[in-house]
Design a protein around this motif. Structure first.
Motif, short mmCIF file in Angstrom:
data_model
loop_
_atom_site.label_atom_id
_atom_site.label_comp_id
_atom_site.label_asym_id
_atom_site.label_seq_id
_atom_site.Cartn_x
_atom_site.Cartn_y
_atom_site.Cartn_z
N GLN A 1 0.84 -1.19 0.00
CA GLN A 1 0.00 0.00 0.00
C GLN A 1 0.88 1.24 0.00
O GLN A 1 1.61 1.51 0.95
CB GLN A 1 -0.91 0.01 1.23
N VAL A 2 0.80 2.01 -1.07
CA VAL A 2 1.54 3.26 -1.20
C VAL A 2 0.59 4.45 -1.17
O VAL A 2 0.86 5.46 -0.53
CB VAL A 2 2.37 3.27 -2.50
N ALA A 3 -0.54 4.34 -1.87
CA ALA A 3 -1.50 5.44 -1.96
C ALA A 3 -2.05 5.81 -0.58
O ALA A 3 -2.18 4.95 0.30
CB ALA A 3 -2.64 5.06 -2.89
N GLN A 4 -2.36 7.08 -0.43
CA GLN A 4 -2.88 7.59 0.83
C GLN A 4 -4.30 8.12 0.60
O GLN A 4 -4.49 9.29 0.26
CB GLN A 4 -1.97 8.71 1.33
N PRO A 5 -5.30 7.25 0.78
CA PRO A 5 -6.69 7.67 0.57
C PRO A 5 -7.07 8.80 1.52
O PRO A 5 -6.46 8.96 2.59
CB PRO A 5 -7.50 6.40 0.88
N PRO A 6 -8.08 9.58 1.17
CA PRO A 6 -8.46 10.73 2.00
C PRO A 6 -8.78 10.37 3.44
O PRO A 6 -8.47 11.14 4.34
CB PRO A 6 -9.71 11.27 1.28
N GLU A 7 -9.40 9.21 3.67
CA GLU A 7 -9.80 8.88 5.04
C GLU A 7 -9.19 7.58 5.55
O GLU A 7 -8.55 7.54 6.58
CB GLU A 7 -11.34 8.82 5.14
N MET A 8 -9.39 6.48 4.82
CA MET A 8 -8.89 5.20 5.30
C MET A 8 -8.74 4.22 4.14
O MET A 8 -9.32 4.40 3.07
CB MET A 8 -9.84 4.61 6.35
N VAL A 9 -7.94 3.18 4.38
CA VAL A 9 -7.81 2.07 3.43
C VAL A 9 -8.98 1.12 3.68
O VAL A 9 -9.20 0.68 4.81
CB VAL A 9 -6.48 1.33 3.63
N VAL A 10 -9.73 0.83 2.62
CA VAL A 10 -10.94 0.01 2.75
C VAL A 10 -10.74 -1.31 2.02
O VAL A 10 -10.45 -1.34 0.82
CB VAL A 10 -12.17 0.73 2.16
N ILE A 11 -10.87 -2.43 2.77
CA ILE A 11 -10.74 -3.76 2.19
C ILE A 11 -11.81 -4.67 2.79
O ILE A 11 -11.94 -4.75 4.03
CB ILE A 11 -9.35 -4.38 2.47
N ASP A 12 -12.56 -5.34 1.96
CA ASP A 12 -13.52 -6.34 2.41
C ASP A 12 -12.76 -7.44 3.16
O ASP A 12 -11.79 -8.00 2.65
CB ASP A 12 -14.26 -6.93 1.20
N PHE A 13 -13.21 -7.77 4.36
CA PHE A 13 -12.47 -8.75 5.18
C PHE A 13 -12.36 -10.10 4.49
O PHE A 13 -11.42 -10.86 4.74
CB PHE A 13 -13.10 -8.90 6.56
N ARG A 14 -13.29 -10.42 3.60
CA ARG A 14 -13.22 -11.71 2.90
C ARG A 14 -12.03 -11.77 1.95
O ARG A 14 -11.45 -12.83 1.74
CB ARG A 14 -14.53 -11.97 2.17
N GLU A 15 -11.69 -10.65 1.38
CA GLU A 15 -10.50 -10.61 0.53
C GLU A 15 -9.24 -10.63 1.38
O GLU A 15 -8.26 -11.32 1.07
CB GLU A 15 -10.50 -9.33 -0.33
N PHE A 16 -9.29 -9.92 2.46
CA PHE A 16 -8.11 -9.70 3.28
C PHE A 16 -7.79 -10.90 4.18
O PHE A 16 -6.65 -11.38 4.24
CB PHE A 16 -8.35 -8.44 4.11
N ILE A 17 -8.80 -11.41 4.86
CA ILE A 17 -8.59 -12.46 5.87
C ILE A 17 -8.74 -13.86 5.28
O ILE A 17 -7.86 -14.72 5.46
CB ILE A 17 -9.56 -12.27 7.05
N PHE A 18 -9.81 -14.11 4.58
CA PHE A 18 -10.07 -15.46 4.09
C PHE A 18 -9.04 -15.92 3.07
O PHE A 18 -8.86 -17.13 2.88
CB PHE A 18 -11.47 -15.55 3.46
N ARG A 19 -8.36 -14.96 2.43
CA ARG A 19 -7.37 -15.33 1.42
C ARG A 19 -5.94 -15.08 1.90
O ARG A 19 -4.99 -15.24 1.14
CB ARG A 19 -7.64 -14.59 0.12
N ASP A 20 -5.80 -14.70 3.17
CA ASP A 20 -4.47 -14.49 3.76
C ASP A 20 -3.61 -13.54 2.93
O ASP A 20 -2.46 -13.81 2.62
CB ASP A 20 -3.74 -15.84 3.93
N ILE A 21 -4.21 -12.42 2.58
CA ILE A 21 -3.45 -11.38 1.90
C ILE A 21 -2.72 -10.54 2.93
O ILE A 21 -3.30 -10.11 3.93
CB ILE A 21 -4.37 -10.48 1.05
N ARG A 22 -1.45 -10.29 2.71
CA ARG A 22 -0.63 -9.55 3.68
C ARG A 22 -0.38 -8.14 3.17
O ARG A 22 0.26 -7.96 2.13
CB ARG A 22 0.69 -10.29 3.92
N LEU A 23 -0.90 -7.17 3.89
CA LEU A 23 -0.81 -5.77 3.49
C LEU A 23 0.40 -5.11 4.15
O LEU A 23 0.58 -5.20 5.36
CB LEU A 23 -2.09 -5.03 3.90
#
Length: 388
Positions: free
Chosen positions: A296-318
């Motif tokens: 993650q390089v981009a700096q969104p105006p408020e927060m980084v938004v990721i659906d937990f199913r993409e992030f947790i269920f697939r073991d993606i490391r941010l």
């Protein structure tokens, strides 16, 4: 961002150096009111230098997305009253008492990142994983909390500066001090543990950072998927040499179908997020194989938004990544020369042109980097010498 400056231990016994030979004032473009144009007027020239300071006569300064945020008051820690731009190139005019120990000499053509005066004492400066451009106790950052490069002379830190190769122009080098350095570190982080020849995804591939990240990854031996959601961004991704280009506007299912058909099945071995769109980080996770990294390089105006199913269920490391060290900046600039990396720029002449640049930035119709020739003579000299 900064918690308050601590005196660097190397400064003990070293005083400031007076600057001589400069006119009393210089032209600068400063932020005096948020959501208003730059105030372009005469300001005092620097009068003294700390031990690791370099005073450069600015040749070219680049306009960054951060500059747009500062103009709008989008960075809470940013005071008004400073000139913009943290992407300077220029000629070394004077230096502090310790800068010569790092190999600099007067007359050098230099490029610099914006960081100034890390404390030298905290964990980021001295710890086992030290990366001192993360120091929380720095004096500040050029162009936001300290005077920037939209002025005729500016002060940078020798520990975040490099000498430019003779082949490289000021115009090409200026965007490399932020966009290039940031893209380089993100790519080098993404490819850790990834075999050459595998796929790297870049979400937001058709911008100032993205078109450089494509060329870096290709030059390092990887296949690149460029994802963008703007016609001009898709065009620049293709021009930069992306192996495959995909339009994020088609939606997640069509995007994944397009990718798997083109790759024969596998998704990305790692991905980089360079777009601050609310869906960009989630898109990067979706196009990345399970158990792999998203940078993650981009700096969104408020927060980084990721659906937990993409992030947790697939073991993606941010992982987050910010700018680069002096060593990484030097390595990247040499890579640009060796691999003939093309930096997409639009050159404007004179600080007065900043009003036009800001208008263009609001339109978001140019996909590369807009740069200002603060010293037009130096830029014309580069052109005559046919520097890259």
């Amino acid at each position: 961002m900064f918690k308050g400056h601590r005196e660097h231990p190397d400064f003990k016994g070293l005083g400031t150096v007076p600057v001589e030979g400069l006119p009393e004032t210089m032209l600068a473009a400063e932020v005096h009111e948020f959501n208003k144009p730059y105030t372009i007027h005469q300001v005092p020239t620097p009068k003294s230098l700390d031990p690791y300071d370099l005073l450069i006569r600015v040749a070219v300064a680049s306009f960054c997305h951060t500059d747009a945020l500062i103009l709008s008051g989008g960075l809470e820690s940013t005071p008004s009253g400073f000139s913009g731009s943290h992407e300077p190139t220029g000629t070394l005019y004077a230096m502090g008492s310790a800068a010569a120990t790092l190999g600099f000499k007067l007359g050098d053509r230099v490029a610099a990142e914006g960081w100034r005066d890390p404390c030298g004492q905290c964990a980021d400066c001295k710890g086992p994983n030290s990366v001192h451009h993360y120091c929380k106790y720095m004096k500040g950052f050029v162009g936001s909390t300290l005077p920037g490069a939209f002025q005729e002379y500016t002060v940078v830190d020798a520990r975040f500066s490099v000498k430019l190769p003779d082949q490289l122009s000021f115009e090409t080098a200026a965007p490399l001090t932020c966009a290039g350095a940031t893209a380089w570190r993100a790519v080098k982080t993404a490819i850790q543990g990834v075999e050459r020849g595998q796929w790297i995804g870049i979400v937001g591939s058709g911008g100032g950072l993205g078109h450089l990240a494509i060329q870096f990854a290709i030059g390092l031996g990887f296949k690149v998927l460029g994802v963008d959601a703007r016609d001009q961004g898709l065009a620049l991704s293709k021009k930069a040499g992306a192996t495959l280009v995909a339009d994020a506007r088609t939606g997640r299912e069509e995007l994944l179908k397009h990718i798997t058909e083109a790759t024969g099945g596998p998704l990305m071995a790692a991905s980089i997020v360079l777009s601050d769109h609310v869906t960009a980080s989630e898109t990067a996770c979706a196009i990345t194989e399970c158990h792999c990294d998203v940078i993650q390089v981009a700096q969104p105006p408020e927060m980084v938004v990721i659906d937990f199913r993409e992030f947790i269920f697939r073991d993606i490391r941010l992982k987050g990544s910010l700018l680069a060290s002096q060593e990484e900046l030097q390595e990247m600039i040499q890579f640009v020369v060796d691999h003939n990396v093309q930096v997409e720029t639009r050159l404007y002449k004179g600080l007065e042109s900043l009003h036009e640049i800001v208008e263009e930035a609001h339109k978001a119709t140019f996909a590369g980097k807009m740069v200002v020739a603060v010293n037009v003579e130096e830029v014309e000299k580069d052109q005559q010498l046919k520097r890259l």
